[in-house]
Design an enzyme around this catalytic site. Sequence first.
Site, PDB file in Angstrom:
ATOM      1  N   THR A  89       1.118  -1.428   0.227  1.00 36.45           N
ATOM      2  CA  THR A  89       0.415   0.111  -0.094  1.00 36.45           C
ATOM      3  C   THR A  89       0.651   1.325   0.039  1.00 36.45           C
ATOM      4  OG1 THR A  89      -1.446  -1.199   1.407  1.00 36.45           O
ATOM      5  CG2 THR A  89      -2.225   1.592   1.310  1.00 36.45           C
TER       6      THR A  89
ATOM      7  N   GLN B 160       0.056  -9.248  -5.687  1.00 35.94           N
ATOM      8  CA  GLN B 160      -0.259 -11.089  -5.961  1.00 35.94           C
ATOM      9  C   GLN B 160       0.732 -11.498  -6.920  1.00 35.94           C
ATOM     10  OE1 GLN B 160      -1.561 -12.189  -3.434  1.00 35.94           O
ATOM     11  NE2 GLN B 160      -3.006 -11.040  -2.874  1.00 35.94           N
TER      12      GLN B 160
ATOM     13  N   THR C 144      14.283   5.154   9.118  1.00 31.47           N
ATOM     14  CA  THR C 144      15.262   4.295   9.532  1.00 31.47           C
ATOM     15  C   THR C 144      14.861   2.988   8.641  1.00 31.47           C
ATOM     16  OG1 THR C 144      16.177   5.241  11.483  1.00 31.47           O
ATOM     17  CG2 THR C 144      16.800   2.410  11.454  1.00 31.47           C
TER      18      THR C 144
ATOM     19  N   ASN D 161      -6.423  -9.982  -6.422  1.00 36.52           N
ATOM     20  CA  ASN D 161      -6.038 -11.118  -5.684  1.00 36.52           C
ATOM     21  C   ASN D 161      -7.412 -11.685  -5.553  1.00 36.52           C
ATOM     22  OD1 ASN D 161      -6.894  -8.051  -5.534  1.00 36.52           O
ATOM     23  ND2 ASN D 161      -7.377  -8.586  -3.020  1.00 36.52           N
TER      24      ASN D 161
ATOM     25  N   CYS E 146      -9.290  -7.889   3.415  1.00 35.25           N
ATOM     26  CA  CYS E 146      -9.512  -6.084   3.515  1.00 35.25           C
ATOM     27  C   CYS E 146     -11.382  -5.869   3.902  1.00 35.25           C
ATOM     28  CB  CYS E 146      -8.734  -4.784   3.011  1.00 35.25           C
ATOM     29  SG  CYS E 146      -7.006  -5.267   2.816  1.00 35.25           S
TER      30      CYS E 146
ATOM     31  N   SER F 122       4.545  -6.449  -1.788  1.00 34.49           N
ATOM     32  CA  SER F 122       5.015  -7.099  -0.546  1.00 34.49           C
ATOM     33  C   SER F 122       5.573  -8.697  -0.346  1.00 34.49           C
ATOM     34  CB  SER F 122       4.272  -5.942   0.703  1.00 34.49           C
ATOM     35  OG  SER F 122       2.875  -6.807   0.419  1.00 34.49           O
ATOM     36  N   GLY F 123       5.713  -8.121   1.008  1.00 33.26           N
ATOM     37  CA  GLY F 123       6.679  -9.426   1.318  1.00 33.26           C
ATOM     38  C   GLY F 123       6.002 -10.894   2.093  1.00 33.26           C
ATOM     39  N   HIS F 124       4.843 -10.461   2.295  1.00 28.31           N
ATOM     40  CA  HIS F 124       3.748 -10.812   2.955  1.00 28.31           C
ATOM     41  C   HIS F 124       3.561 -12.208   2.182  1.00 28.31           C
ATOM     42  CE1 HIS F 124       0.115  -9.003   3.363  1.00 28.31           C
ATOM     43  NE2 HIS F 124       0.637  -7.781   2.981  1.00 28.31           N
TER      44      HIS F 124
HETATM   45  N1  PLP Z   1      -1.784  -5.240  -3.933  1.00 22.09           N
HETATM   46  C1  PLP Z   1      -3.083  -6.330  -4.080  1.00 22.09           C
HETATM   47  C2  PLP Z   1      -3.085  -6.682  -5.568  1.00 22.09           C
HETATM   48  C3  PLP Z   1      -3.222  -6.971  -2.731  1.00 22.09           C
HETATM   49  O1  PLP Z   1      -3.456  -8.039  -2.934  1.00 22.09           O
HETATM   50  C4  PLP Z   1      -2.616  -6.879  -1.318  1.00 22.09           C
HETATM   51  C5  PLP Z   1      -2.772  -7.359  -0.098  1.00 22.09           C
HETATM   52  O2  PLP Z   1      -4.074  -7.647   0.014  1.00 22.09           O
HETATM   53  C6  PLP Z   1      -2.213  -5.056  -1.498  1.00 22.09           C
HETATM   54  C7  PLP Z   1      -2.185  -4.237  -2.735  1.00 22.09           C
HETATM   55  C8  PLP Z   1      -2.119  -4.609   0.133  1.00 22.09           C
HETATM   56  O3  PLP Z   1      -0.759  -5.129   0.538  1.00 22.09           O
HETATM   57  P1  PLP Z   1      -0.462  -4.447   1.844  1.00 22.09           P
HETATM   58  O4  PLP Z   1      -0.920  -5.530   2.454  1.00 22.09           O
HETATM   59  O5  PLP Z   1       1.327  -4.835   1.392  1.00 22.09           O
HETATM   60  O6  PLP Z   1      -0.120  -3.295   1.623  1.00 22.09           O
END
Ligand code: PLP
Length: 398
Positions: free
Chosen positions: A71, A179, A239, A149, A327, A201-203
């Site tokens: 995000t 994704q 940082t 997603n 979300c 993002s890494g998660h």
């Molecule tokens: N974009 C997509 C396609 C996602 O699936 C997600 C999270 O589910 C995001 C953006 C946002 O990721 P983050 O939670 O790392 O901000």
Amino acid sequence: MIYLDNNATTQVATEVLEAMLPYFHDVYFNAGSMYEAAKPARTAIDTARKVVAEGIGAASSREIVFTGCATESINAAMRGAASAVPQRRHIITSAVEHPAVLELSRDFSRNGYEVSFVGVDRQGNLDIAEYVRALRSDTLMVSLMHANNETGVIFPIERLARIAKETDPGILFHCDATQSLTKLPISMSGNFRNVDMLSFSGHKFHAPKGIGVLYLRRGTPCRALLIGGHQEAGRRGGTENAPYIAGIAKAMEIAAATHDEDMKRIERLRDKLETGMLRLVSHVEVNGHGAERIPNTLNFAFHCIEGESILYLLDKEGICASSGSACTSGSLKPSHVLTAMNVPFTAKHGSIRMSLSRYTTEAEVDRVLAVFPEMIARLRTASPYWDREKQAPRDDLA
Ligand code: PLP
């Protein structure tokens, strides 16, 4: 527990955790400090930047900016480009983006920008003719996701970015690859050579929550979002998070080494789950069926049932899935993605997303297939729509 919600987040890999640990405790120093003790933290960040750059085929590690999440990367890319090129005030995106792009785009439109939200067809494919019509000489930027997603449907980014640059090389192209990264091939000097900015993002691939990447192609006009210290070459103050940066690099390394084998296995299990469900349960369809999809994602529409009730019963069986993106779940509003795809009312409300990872096993898939038919039958007996709909031929369910 059976975890089938890997598009929401993934388990941190043991190897990733091990790679991170030294930078919490033994080497906890600020990577910006000058003394000798802090040098390993600086080296870890420099090495990680190279690993990430190589992982996405970037020309230089200087094109990598570490952030706190996708995000943030998306906000940095889109707001940063808008502030660097104030004379252009038209943005193109799609109706099925993650809220990180969608809500930001709505915010742009509340603040004097014209935003075109390009639609999709019944399978979730982008309407390319509408996209082409939307491109203009005053278009500031296109922001489109690589893989959805909720449905896993893939947008043809290589082609879409090429069309934008052929229309006007000044149009900036941002891609949300949150994704797709590690699931689909992405090379900033190959298939993504016309993409200026990439967020992820890494998660989503076994690194921890709280670390993201913004790829910024050299020369892309983009002003910093977080203005502060000189970290990240002045492009993101704050940082540096050395343990998490080391973690995301390790996760990318592992994904690169195991990609082919992992994706083949995941796809086989996904297909088994899909065909099994369609065989065992009536009046169910797969949202996005027929479109190109990432190998780990399945979005089922069970007619005449509330997705929330399925999730509740699944939870009692120890099975974690989702009724949309993490979300939006928790609200009973139908998914904006399925709405844009014109999924019929009775199916939209009964949609369940199952997303697999390299840790998903065949026994888990078998267990899900064993519990579903009875669960769905039970819920349908309580449905006011079911008596009417079960008589209808499947094609008439709209
Ligand atoms: N974009 C997509 C396609 C996602 O699936 C997600 C999270 O589910 C995001 C953006 C946002 O990721 P983050 O939670 O790392 O901000």
